[in-house]
Design a protein around this motif. Sequence first.
Motif, PDB file in Angstrom:
ATOM      1  N   ASP A  25      58.002  75.707  49.852  1.00  0.00           N
ATOM      2  CA  ASP A  25      57.429  76.506  50.937  1.00  0.00           C
ATOM      3  C   ASP A  25      57.644  75.746  52.243  1.00  0.00           C
ATOM      4  O   ASP A  25      57.714  74.518  52.243  1.00  0.00           O
ATOM      5  CB  ASP A  25      55.928  76.735  50.709  1.00  0.00           C
ATOM      6  CG  ASP A  25      55.412  77.997  51.365  1.00  0.00           C
ATOM      7  OD1 ASP A  25      55.470  78.090  52.606  1.00  0.00           O
ATOM      8  OD2 ASP A  25      54.938  78.892  50.635  1.00  0.00           O
ATOM      9  N   ASN A  26      57.746  76.483  53.354  1.00  0.00           N
ATOM     10  CA  ASN A  26      57.826  75.818  54.651  1.00  0.00           C
ATOM     11  C   ASN A  26      56.558  76.016  55.480  1.00  0.00           C
ATOM     12  O   ASN A  26      56.500  75.600  56.638  1.00  0.00           O
ATOM     13  CB  ASN A  26      59.056  76.305  55.434  1.00  0.00           C
ATOM     14  CG  ASN A  26      58.993  77.782  55.768  1.00  0.00           C
ATOM     15  OD1 ASN A  26      58.102  78.502  55.306  1.00  0.00           O
ATOM     16  ND2 ASN A  26      59.939  78.255  56.560  1.00  0.00           N
ATOM     17  N   PHE A  27      55.544  76.646  54.891  1.00  0.00           N
ATOM     18  CA  PHE A  27      54.225  76.834  55.495  1.00  0.00           C
ATOM     19  C   PHE A  27      54.234  77.691  56.757  1.00  0.00           C
ATOM     20  O   PHE A  27      53.352  77.559  57.602  1.00  0.00           O
ATOM     21  CB  PHE A  27      53.551  75.485  55.791  1.00  0.00           C
ATOM     22  CG  PHE A  27      53.291  74.655  54.557  1.00  0.00           C
ATOM     23  CD1 PHE A  27      52.554  75.152  53.506  1.00  0.00           C
ATOM     24  CD2 PHE A  27      53.803  73.366  54.452  1.00  0.00           C
ATOM     25  CE1 PHE A  27      52.324  74.394  52.371  1.00  0.00           C
ATOM     26  CE2 PHE A  27      53.573  72.599  53.325  1.00  0.00           C
ATOM     27  CZ  PHE A  27      52.822  73.113  52.277  1.00  0.00           C
ATOM     28  N   ILE A  28      55.217  78.572  56.900  1.00  0.00           N
ATOM     29  CA  ILE A  28      55.141  79.517  58.023  1.00  0.00           C
ATOM     30  C   ILE A  28      53.912  80.404  57.845  1.00  0.00           C
ATOM     31  O   ILE A  28      53.116  80.580  58.757  1.00  0.00           O
ATOM     32  CB  ILE A  28      56.408  80.397  58.119  1.00  0.00           C
ATOM     33  CG1 ILE A  28      57.635  79.565  58.458  1.00  0.00           C
ATOM     34  CG2 ILE A  28      56.227  81.486  59.182  1.00  0.00           C
ATOM     35  CD1 ILE A  28      58.896  80.384  58.595  1.00  0.00           C
ATOM     36  N   THR A  29      53.779  80.967  56.666  1.00  0.00           N
ATOM     37  CA  THR A  29      52.605  81.799  56.378  1.00  0.00           C
ATOM     38  C   THR A  29      51.817  81.276  55.176  1.00  0.00           C
ATOM     39  O   THR A  29      50.689  81.714  54.949  1.00  0.00           O
ATOM     40  CB  THR A  29      53.012  83.263  56.115  1.00  0.00           C
ATOM     41  OG1 THR A  29      53.917  83.309  55.009  1.00  0.00           O
ATOM     42  CG2 THR A  29      53.676  83.864  57.337  1.00  0.00           C
ATOM     43  N   GLY A  30      52.388  80.367  54.398  1.00  0.00           N
ATOM     44  CA  GLY A  30      51.679  79.781  53.260  1.00  0.00           C
ATOM     45  C   GLY A  30      50.658  78.758  53.704  1.00  0.00           C
ATOM     46  O   GLY A  30      50.632  78.330  54.857  1.00  0.00           O
ATOM     47  N   ASP A  31      49.800  78.357  52.772  1.00  0.00           N
ATOM     48  CA  ASP A  31      48.722  77.425  53.086  1.00  0.00           C
ATOM     49  C   ASP A  31      48.660  76.360  52.001  1.00  0.00           C
ATOM     50  O   ASP A  31      48.561  76.679  50.812  1.00  0.00           O
ATOM     51  CB  ASP A  31      47.389  78.175  53.158  1.00  0.00           C
ATOM     52  CG  ASP A  31      46.272  77.352  53.788  1.00  0.00           C
ATOM     53  OD1 ASP A  31      46.265  76.117  53.600  1.00  0.00           O
ATOM     54  OD2 ASP A  31      45.404  77.945  54.451  1.00  0.00           O
TER      55      ASP A  31
END
Length: 329
Positions: A34-40
């Motif tokens: 994941d690149n954490f654009i929208t993930g947490d």
Amino acid sequence: MSQKRVLITGAAGFLGSHLCDRFLAEGYFVIGMDNFITGDSKNLAHLSSNSSFLFIQHDVTNFINIEGDLDYILHFASPASPIDYLKIPIQTLKVGSLGTHNLLGLAKAKEARLLIASTSEVYGDPLVHPQTEDYYGNVNTIGPRGVYDEAKRFQESITMAYHRFHGLETRIVRIFNTYGPRMRLNDGRVIPAFMGQALRGEDLTVFGDGIQTRSFCYVTDQVEGIYRLLLSDYANPVNIGNPHEITIKDFAEEIISLTGTTQKVIYKDLPVDDPMQRQPDITLAKNLLGWEPKVGRAEGMKKTYDYFKNLTEAELHKSEHKDFSNYNK
């Protein structure tokens, strides 16, 4: 027998994190990306000490290198809510095109089976109801929602091209509205939007006249359907969702009843190209996978409400102020 290895992109997202849990429970070695654009990152915090889990922070629109063998790849990296993909339209298109292309190349190199997460949005504002897999859809390619809808439609096309031309093992799941713990409260989708407003003591906002319909599938049912599809021998798209339909107006009243709040429902203009109907025909999933949802809406919504009401005050009132400019290049 050696431990099977699976790569899950979008692992820090709502569905991605639940998939990590499921595959770990099934005995797989899971690589989350994941690149954490929208993930947490908090969605994966409980896995930090699990020796069968490895996390890699990476943007799948860039070249992907994974050490060692892979048996399966699940591509769930993509913004999934209107608030997100309207803020980052170019990244949304890139993750569906460049990201999918990169993962198809990785699957080919590793001789791995790839499952892509498509969506009911490929049907657009449907003229066929309920939606069957052989319906081609009614989509506005240049409307504001087109960046998401067309990214997913292209994703399906290139996946089938790799399947036909290279003989790659591929699977396509068309996901209908799914809900449960770990949804992001302020992401603009119906359930977290209503839950957030109810818990903050705000009136519930319904867009349009509220007679548009949705069908909500609890996350454990969705994950079960995805898992069965991955292990099946079927390459064409399959709808996975709950066919029990409800109007948005009636659903808002259900939320008010569930949360015990006294707010009223208020109405605002319907967004451009917002679909009026959304209900999956799951005949294929029943016949092919022996799958149908088990969790009723009352049970699932109670579990979801219990999750949201335990958020901190800061999380409950959090607004999204992230700078997305670097993702729209």
